[in-house]
Design a protein around this motif. Structure first.
Motif, mmCIF file in Angstrom:
data_model
loop_
_atom_site.group_PDB
_atom_site.id
_atom_site.type_symbol
_atom_site.label_atom_id
_atom_site.label_comp_id
_atom_site.label_asym_id
_atom_site.label_seq_id
_atom_site.Cartn_x
_atom_site.Cartn_y
_atom_site.Cartn_z
ATOM 1 N N PHE A 651 10.295 6.470 6.412
ATOM 2 C CA PHE A 651 9.890 5.834 5.828
ATOM 3 C C PHE A 651 8.502 6.286 5.090
ATOM 4 O O PHE A 651 7.710 5.651 4.444
ATOM 5 C CB PHE A 651 9.266 4.602 6.517
ATOM 6 C CG PHE A 651 10.382 3.514 6.610
ATOM 7 C CD1 PHE A 651 10.664 2.666 5.520
ATOM 8 C CD2 PHE A 651 11.142 3.473 7.765
ATOM 9 C CE1 PHE A 651 11.758 1.749 5.703
ATOM 10 C CE2 PHE A 651 12.436 2.575 7.825
ATOM 11 C CZ PHE A 651 12.571 1.700 6.834
ATOM 12 N N VAL A 654 8.522 6.781 1.365
ATOM 13 C CA VAL A 654 8.570 5.575 0.887
ATOM 14 C C VAL A 654 7.057 5.100 0.786
ATOM 15 O O VAL A 654 6.640 4.267 -0.117
ATOM 16 C CB VAL A 654 9.666 4.516 1.593
ATOM 17 C CG1 VAL A 654 9.594 3.131 0.921
ATOM 18 C CG2 VAL A 654 11.190 5.079 1.481
ATOM 19 N N SER A 655 6.647 5.165 1.810
ATOM 20 C CA SER A 655 5.294 4.601 1.869
ATOM 21 C C SER A 655 4.141 5.320 1.110
ATOM 22 O O SER A 655 3.454 4.693 0.347
ATOM 23 C CB SER A 655 4.679 4.885 3.353
ATOM 24 O OG SER A 655 5.419 4.012 4.248
ATOM 25 N N SER A 702 3.553 4.130 7.394
ATOM 26 C CA SER A 702 4.734 4.322 7.843
ATOM 27 C C SER A 702 4.691 4.239 9.214
ATOM 28 O O SER A 702 5.834 3.658 9.806
ATOM 29 C CB SER A 702 5.190 5.695 7.449
ATOM 30 O OG SER A 702 6.462 6.259 7.824
#
Length: 878
Positions: A651, A654-655, A702
């Protein structure tokens, strides 16, 4: 002065009216051009014809898989009715002789296809009549139970001998165009000026007392095992009192004298309800299980592995309450039980290991297949000696040839000239090419047929199938085994999935490197550096895939297994260090950075990559201890640790994107205005600090997300990350990505360089940075070429063979675990085709796999071309 005057005179002569320059091509040039055009056209047509020819050949080889079965001959005849009731009908491998076996021991051999009688044979039952009959699936071993409680073993064997034609006896009686007989033996003409001699031999041993004297044996099953010097016979019996027994006979043969000694041990099966009407009793070859089928429609399963402690382990309902059990038999391998009912139902049960099973051995009988119902009560059964085919017969004389795995009814036969109410018997020939049926009145029906690929249907090739001993229906590929009882599993779905899996992971590795490399060399370095880098990248494409596969399997795979955590860390460090170096490069004054834009900048890129690799190597063990308990493979197996560390890593990008987008959405415009008011180096320093702050914020977001998801029970293990094996998809992605990168890079770089220069100049003139120009002007314009590059790379990955064969482990499984292997269509063809029997089922299925691969590449290329043309049309309007 004189030279200029001459030049002016020439120019004036060329510009005079009526004096024009001849611009037409020479005749020889036009002829060569015409020839080249025709050659290219003809070559293109031949390529199209070759592709169509290959497709037609693949279709022609694969099409017989779906051709179905055909009856090639049939006959019906009447022989002398047996003096006593029939017990069985037997037929030889070549469908030459059929034998009717009667209760009084009389054997009536006849020519199978014409009904011509041969000399009868007799088993000496000493005047008794058999009350039960059993036989082994192969070998001609038979057993007879008698009303006095004894059992006798014997053999009814078809002997075969091939002789030169001149050694055949004279004065033989002609039966048909192929066969002749002397009354006892049938001689068949075969190619090579030879004859095949076939006759029947019998053997009968002394009786063995099993039940109490005077208690008839009514049901019997019989298996032969052991070694030549110590043969063993195991058999299960049911007597007229309803008592079921398991008996073991050990026979010892003195190899010096030939003398044999036998001993029999019997044990009564416990917990059998009194008054139970038993339809049949079944025994496995190892004598470790006994099944009893009861007329009321249920089954009793005994665990007989310990002869001294036999136990009833399962009682299983087989049929509805209103239907009686009429047929209870096993298929080859004795794992699948065929259950027929009085209302025509037909099912196949087998054992499977299910979670929460209440039985002592953890196995439960499951209904694996529900087959087409008969129109009347199922009364007869015969199974194949070599496949999952079998025949069933109902009380109306309808005989159906079936296949268990495909659940298909292959052929339907109808007995002729039968007498209603007479008992009937059927036998499927040993080579699965004929069926013989006989009734009590001497009426014999005979059919020959061809069933080349009974196991192949659309469902078995592309659907889920419940295979024997599996807990549920699955997609499975397992084409061969060393056992005749093996159930062939030919689903192409695991191979298609493996092809897609290998392609996806290789493109995930290859596309960013190839496309970003193409953008870098096209837009950010000069011609001198590009002239070195591009040929070097193109040289990578010349490496044979077998070399890449060899390196991946024997060098790369062990290294990745040993340093897996360090390699994962390196994949995070290299992008981080490249971005950090890019921001630091921007901090440098232009008077310093611009002169270093050529080879020094490229050298810096390589230095950063090497630095990231070294840092990963040295920091990797600590990284593994910190996040994965010191053993990443044990963590991936689920033996140690929690899911939070890997969720944090997944993640984090993405974060980062979420925070960067949010910050740009709300503060980007004002931030950019402030940067324009700053000096170049100071603005670049502020950008570096903003990037660092975004990294920290992304890390916090994250980690919080990973902790929350872990608390909710989410774990990436068991999905994309799971048990680690040495030759896995990650290694395949590295090796195949290395093969694909040059193709994508070269085509994408050419597409980027083909963008009109005035578009780039206009963007830069409007104040856009080189990166903004590359992302928002050059890249969209060259999108069709980049997309074509990716699609061509995908086609290369889909069709890759040797890398997948050597580095993927060749495991046809259905999961996205990056640390497990795969088996692709192309690799499967390369591995199994050399061993496949020509025109056999596996041979044709492999060609079907090639056709599927052909179709996949055709669809991918067609979609790619449609999308490319759409991009190209849009770009042409610029």
């Amino acid at each position: 002065m004189s030279e200029s005057r001459v030049s002016d005179e020439k120019n004036s002569e060329q510009s005079r009216p009526g004096r024009t320059r001849d611009l037409s091509a020479r005749q020889s040039v036009r002829i060569i051009d015409k020839i080249a055009t025709n050659v290219i056209t003809v070559g293109g047509l031949f390529v199209i014809l070759a592709v169509l020819g290959i497709m037609a050949f693949l279709v022609a080889v694969a099409l017989p898989l779906f051709a179905g079965e055909t009856i090639t001959g049939s006959g019906v005849f009447r022989v002398a009715a047996p003096k006593s009731s029939l017990l069985s009908v037997e037929v030889d491998d070549y469908n030459t002789i059929a034998v009717l076996v009667s209760k009084d021991g009389e054997l009536t051999p006849v020519h199978a296809s014409t009904g011509k009688p041969l000399v009868p044979l007799k088993l000496d039952f000493s005047g008794a009549k058999a009350s039960a009959f059993g036989r082994t699936l192969k070998g001609g071993n038979v057993a007879f139970g008698f009303p006095d409680g004894t059992v006798r073993f014997g053999k009814i064997v078809f002997r075969t001998q091939v002789l030169p034609a001149e050694r055949a006896p004279q004065g033989l009686t002609k039966i048909n165009e192929r066969d002749l007989t002397d009354g006892k033996v049938v001689f068949s003409r075969i190619p090579g000026d030879q004859v095949r001699k076939i006759w029947v031999e019998t053997e009968l041993r002394e009786p063995q007392e099993i039940a109490p004297m005077g208690t008839p044996i009514v049901k019997l099953d019989y298996k032969v095992g052991g070694t030549p010097e110590r043969p063993s016979i195991s058999f299960a019996t049911v007597d007229a009192e309803g008592v079921a027994r398991l008996s073991l006979t050990q026979t010892r043969v003195n190899l010096l004298t030939g003398q044999t000694t036998s001993s029999v041990e019997s044990v009564v099966l416990p917990d059998l309800p009194p008054g139970t009407r038993i339809v049949d009793i079944l025994l496995t070859e190892k004598a470790d299980k006994v099944y009893i089928g009861v007329e009321k429609g249920f089954l009793l399963r005994y665990d007989t592995r310990d002869f001294e402690a036999i136990s009833l382990v399962e009682k299983r309902d087989l049929l509805p309450m209103d239907e009686k059990l009429t047929v209870f038999k096993t298929l080859i391998g004795e794992e699948s039980i065929v259950v027929g009912g009085s209302k025509g139902s037909l099912s196949i049960f087998f054992q499977a290991r299910l979670p929460g099973a209440a039985t002592s051995d953890g196995l439960v009988l499951v209904r694996g297949h529900e087959l087409e119902r008969h129109v009347a009560s199922v009364s007869g059964f015969s199974t194949s000696q070599r496949s999952r085919m079998f025949t069933t017969m109902d009380s109306g004389g309808n005989i159906w040839l079936r296949h268990a795995t495909s659940e298909s009814t292959l052929l339907r036969f109808k007995m002729k000239d039968m007498v209603n109410g007479s008992r009937r018997f059927i036998r499927l020939s040993p080579r699965d090419d004929a069926v013989v049926a006989a009734d009590q009145n001497g009426v014999v029906n005979f059919w020959k047929f061809e069933a080349e690929h009974p196991e192949t249907t659309f469902q078995t090739l592309f659907g889920k199938v419940w295979y024997e001993s599996y807990p549920k229906p699955e997609y499975t590929w397992q084409s061969s085994s060393g056992d005749d009882a093996f159930e062939e599993k030919i689903s192409l779905i695991p191979l298609i999935f493996g092809t897609i899996k290998g392609t996806v992971y290789s493109l995930i590795f290859a596309i960013p490197i190839a496309v970003l490399g193409a953008i870098f060399t096209s837009e950010f370095i000069g011609p001198a550096v590009r002239s070195v880098v591009k040929p070097a990248m193109e040289m990578m494409a010349s490496l044979p895939s077998v070399v890449l596969g060899f390196v991946a399997a024997l060098i790369l795979a062990p290294i990745v297994e040993t340093w897996i955590a360090a390699i994962l860390l390196t994949f995070m460090l290299i992008p981080f260090l490249l971005l950090l170096s890019a921001y630091l490069w921007q901090v440098m004054p232009p008077r310093v950075s611009l002169p270093l834009s050529g080879f020094p900048k490229l050298g810096l890129v390589f230095f950063v990559i090497i630095l990231g690799s070294l840092l990963g190597y040295f920091i990797g063990p600590g990284f593994e201890r910190l996040l994965f308990g010191g053993d990443f493979k044990a963590w991936a197996n689920g033996n140690i640790g929690i899911a939070t560390p890997m969720l944090f890593i997944i993640f984090y990008p993405v974060s980062f994107l979420v925070i960067a987008f949010t910050a740009d959405r709300f503060f980007g415009y004002g931030w950019r205005l402030k940067l324009r008011q700053m000096a170049h180096s100071r603005g670049a320093l502020y950008e570096l600090l903003r990037w660092a702050g975004t990294l920290v914020a992304a890390g916090l977001l994250s980690w919080v997300t990973a902790m929350a998801l872990t608390a909710l029970g989410l774990d990436v293990r068991g999905g994309v990350i799971d048990t680690y094996v040495q030759r896995n998809s990650l290694v395949v992605g590295f090796a195949m990505g290395f093969a694909v990168i040059p193709i994508i890079y070269t085509i994408a770089e050419d597409a980027l360089n083909s963008v009109p220069s005035h578009l780039k100049a206009a963007s830069l003139a409007c104040g856009a940075t080189p990166w903004q120009t590359a992302l928002w002007v050059i890249l969209p314009t060259a999108a069709s070429g980049i997309f074509a590059a990716v699609m061509i790379g995908m086609g290369r990955a889909v069709g890759e063979t040797m890398i997948v064969v050597m580095a993927a482990g060749n495991t046809p499984i259905l999961d996205w675990n990056i640390f497990s292997g795969l088996r692709a269509l192309s690799a499967n063809i390369a591995v199994e085709l050399p061993e496949a029997v020509k025109d056999g089922t596996l041979y044709r299925v492999l060609f079907l796999a090639a056709l599927v691969l052909f179709a996949m590449t055709f669809i991918v290329n067609t979609v790619a071309e449609v999308v490319r043309l759409r991009f190209r049309k849009r770009a042409s309007q610029l």
